[in-house]
Motif scaffolding. Structure first.
Motif, short mmCIF file in Angstrom:
data_model
loop_
_atom_site.label_atom_id
_atom_site.label_comp_id
_atom_site.label_asym_id
_atom_site.label_seq_id
_atom_site.Cartn_x
_atom_site.Cartn_y
_atom_site.Cartn_z
N LYS A 3 -7.19 -5.98 -8.04
CA LYS A 3 -6.98 -7.06 -7.21
C LYS A 3 -6.86 -6.32 -5.65
O LYS A 3 -7.06 -6.80 -5.26
N LEU A 4 -6.36 -5.98 -5.90
CA LEU A 4 -5.73 -4.36 -4.54
C LEU A 4 -7.34 -3.63 -4.11
O LEU A 4 -7.60 -4.17 -3.46
N HIS A 7 -8.54 -6.35 -1.89
CA HIS A 7 -7.96 -7.21 -1.16
C HIS A 7 -8.13 -7.45 0.50
O HIS A 7 -9.17 -6.29 0.48
#
Length: 108
Positions: A3-4, A7
């Motif tokens: 997810k990061l 981002h």
């Protein structure tokens, strides 16, 4: 971590890539698995592959060229990726590795 890497803020992605490089080669196993996932995701998978190639570039900047040996197959595969941004980032990784290798040869 995925997810990061995905981002929406490019500064977050860049800082994550730098942080991962500082963690050292042990994190490459996880990145390699995530890269394979990015190959399976189709259309938007390129974003994950791109972010991971960016992390590989940071690794190439701070570690000896041999540190990326476990993921060189993905770096080289990136040169033939279907998305031009991934190809471009992979080329930057190869260029950085070549530069670091040449610097090492010049010191010897």
């Amino acid at each position: 971590m995925a997810k990061l890497l995905l981002h929406e803020d490019p500064d977050v992605r860049k800082e994550l890539a730098r942080a991962l490089a500082k963690l050292g080669p042990s994190v490459l196993v996880k990145l390699k698995a995530l890269y394979a996932k990015g190959l399976d995701e189709g259309g938007e998978g390129y974003r994950l592959r791109l972010a991971i190639q960016a992390a590989y570039l940071e690794f190439a900047r701070v570690h000896a060229p041999d540190a990326l040996r476990p993921v060189m197959d993905q770096v080289l595969r990136g040169l033939e990726d279907g998305h031009w941004l991934v190809r471009s980032m992979a080329a930057q990784v190869v260029e950085m590795l070549a530069r670091r290798e040449a610097e090492g040869d010049a010191r010897a």
